[in-house]
Design a protein around this motif. Structure first.
Motif, short mmCIF file in Angstrom:
data_model
loop_
_atom_site.label_atom_id
_atom_site.label_comp_id
_atom_site.label_asym_id
_atom_site.label_seq_id
_atom_site.Cartn_x
_atom_site.Cartn_y
_atom_site.Cartn_z
N THR A 84 -10.33 29.48 45.83
CA THR A 84 -9.49 28.29 45.71
C THR A 84 -8.06 28.65 45.31
O THR A 84 -7.76 29.81 45.03
N VAL A 85 -7.22 27.64 45.25
CA VAL A 85 -5.86 27.79 44.75
C VAL A 85 -5.77 27.25 43.32
O VAL A 85 -4.68 27.08 42.78
N LEU A 86 -6.92 27.00 42.70
CA LEU A 86 -6.97 26.43 41.36
C LEU A 86 -6.60 27.44 40.28
O LEU A 86 -6.76 28.65 40.46
N ALA A 87 -6.13 26.94 39.14
CA ALA A 87 -5.84 27.77 37.99
C ALA A 87 -7.14 28.14 37.28
O ALA A 87 -8.16 27.48 37.45
N ASP A 88 -7.08 29.19 36.47
CA ASP A 88 -8.26 29.66 35.73
C ASP A 88 -8.86 28.59 34.81
O ASP A 88 -10.05 28.62 34.54
N GLU A 89 -8.05 27.67 34.35
CA GLU A 89 -8.52 26.65 33.41
C GLU A 89 -9.17 25.46 34.11
O GLU A 89 -9.75 24.60 33.45
N ASP A 90 -9.08 25.36 35.42
CA ASP A 90 -9.55 24.18 36.13
C ASP A 90 -11.03 24.26 36.47
O ASP A 90 -11.45 24.15 37.63
N THR A 91 -11.85 24.42 35.44
CA THR A 91 -13.29 24.58 35.65
C THR A 91 -13.98 23.29 36.10
O THR A 91 -14.98 23.34 36.81
N ALA A 92 -13.43 22.14 35.73
CA ALA A 92 -14.05 20.87 36.14
C ALA A 92 -13.98 20.70 37.65
O ALA A 92 -14.98 20.37 38.30
N THR A 93 -12.82 20.95 38.23
CA THR A 93 -12.67 20.85 39.69
C THR A 93 -13.50 21.94 40.36
O THR A 93 -14.13 21.70 41.39
N GLY A 94 -13.53 23.12 39.76
CA GLY A 94 -14.35 24.21 40.29
C GLY A 94 -15.81 23.84 40.33
O GLY A 94 -16.52 24.11 41.30
N VAL A 115 -17.52 29.68 42.80
CA VAL A 115 -16.18 29.15 43.05
C VAL A 115 -15.21 29.96 42.18
O VAL A 115 -15.42 30.09 40.97
N LEU A 116 -14.18 30.49 42.83
CA LEU A 116 -13.22 31.36 42.15
C LEU A 116 -11.85 30.71 42.09
O LEU A 116 -11.44 30.00 43.02
N SER A 117 -11.11 31.00 41.03
CA SER A 117 -9.73 30.54 40.91
C SER A 117 -8.84 31.37 41.83
O SER A 117 -9.28 32.34 42.44
N LYS A 118 -7.58 31.00 41.88
CA LYS A 118 -6.61 31.76 42.69
C LYS A 118 -6.53 33.21 42.22
O LYS A 118 -6.37 34.13 43.01
N ALA A 119 -6.68 33.42 40.91
CA ALA A 119 -6.62 34.76 40.33
C ALA A 119 -7.93 35.52 40.47
O ALA A 119 -8.01 36.69 40.13
N GLY A 120 -8.99 34.87 40.96
CA GLY A 120 -10.28 35.53 41.12
C GLY A 120 -11.25 35.31 39.99
O GLY A 120 -12.36 35.85 39.99
N THR A 121 -10.88 34.52 39.01
CA THR A 121 -11.77 34.21 37.89
C THR A 121 -12.83 33.21 38.36
O THR A 121 -12.52 32.26 39.07
N GLU A 122 -14.07 33.43 37.96
CA GLU A 122 -15.13 32.51 38.34
C GLU A 122 -14.98 31.21 37.56
O GLU A 122 -14.99 31.19 36.35
N LEU A 123 -14.85 30.12 38.31
CA LEU A 123 -14.73 28.79 37.71
C LEU A 123 -16.09 28.12 37.55
O LEU A 123 -16.31 27.35 36.62
#
Length: 134
Positions: A84-94, A115-123
């Protein structure tokens, strides 16, 4: 007969032994390190056209979200990964994307969704028959 004190004899042995060993090291061929025996790193992403069917395309179509950057299948066609293009903190949308992906992803051998953030963090992640976890 002359005897050297024990400390002097030990020092002589260490000096001579060190000279012999260091002399051999320069002539020794290069030896492979442990890393030389490891396989080259590879990616585990499997393009949809290599035996995993059209799961990635189906998930992409089902999600229909501007937040989704790329959907791939990893492992041996066992995991759908939603980039995704989401930020690491956007776990709800993830988590919402993960649950939505799970509605169509669990076919064949697919048994998990990530589901991964833009930075590759697992949301979020989920498994067959369960709601996704943040």
């Amino acid at each position: 007969m002359t005897f050297l004190p024990r400390a002097s004899a030990l020092a002589a042995v260490l000096i001579l032994g060190g000279a012999v060993l260091s002399g051999c090291a320069d002539d020794a061929p290069d030896r492979p390190s442990g890393a030389d025996f490891l396989p080259a790193p590879t990616t585990t992403a499997t393009p949809a056209d290599e035996g995993c069917g059209d799961v990635a395309a189906a998930v992409t179509k089902h999600l229909n979200s501007d937040d989704v950057d790329k959907v791939t299948v990893e492992g041996q066609c066992t995991t759908v990964v939603v980039g995704t293009v989401l930020a690491d903190e956007d776990t709800a949308t993830g988590q919402q994307l993960c649950d939505a992906a799970g509605e169509v992803a669990y076919t064949g051998d697919i048994n998990s969704v990530r589901v991964l953030s833009k930075a590759g963090t697992e949301l979020s992640n989920g498994i067959t028959g369960m709601k996704c976890l943040p």
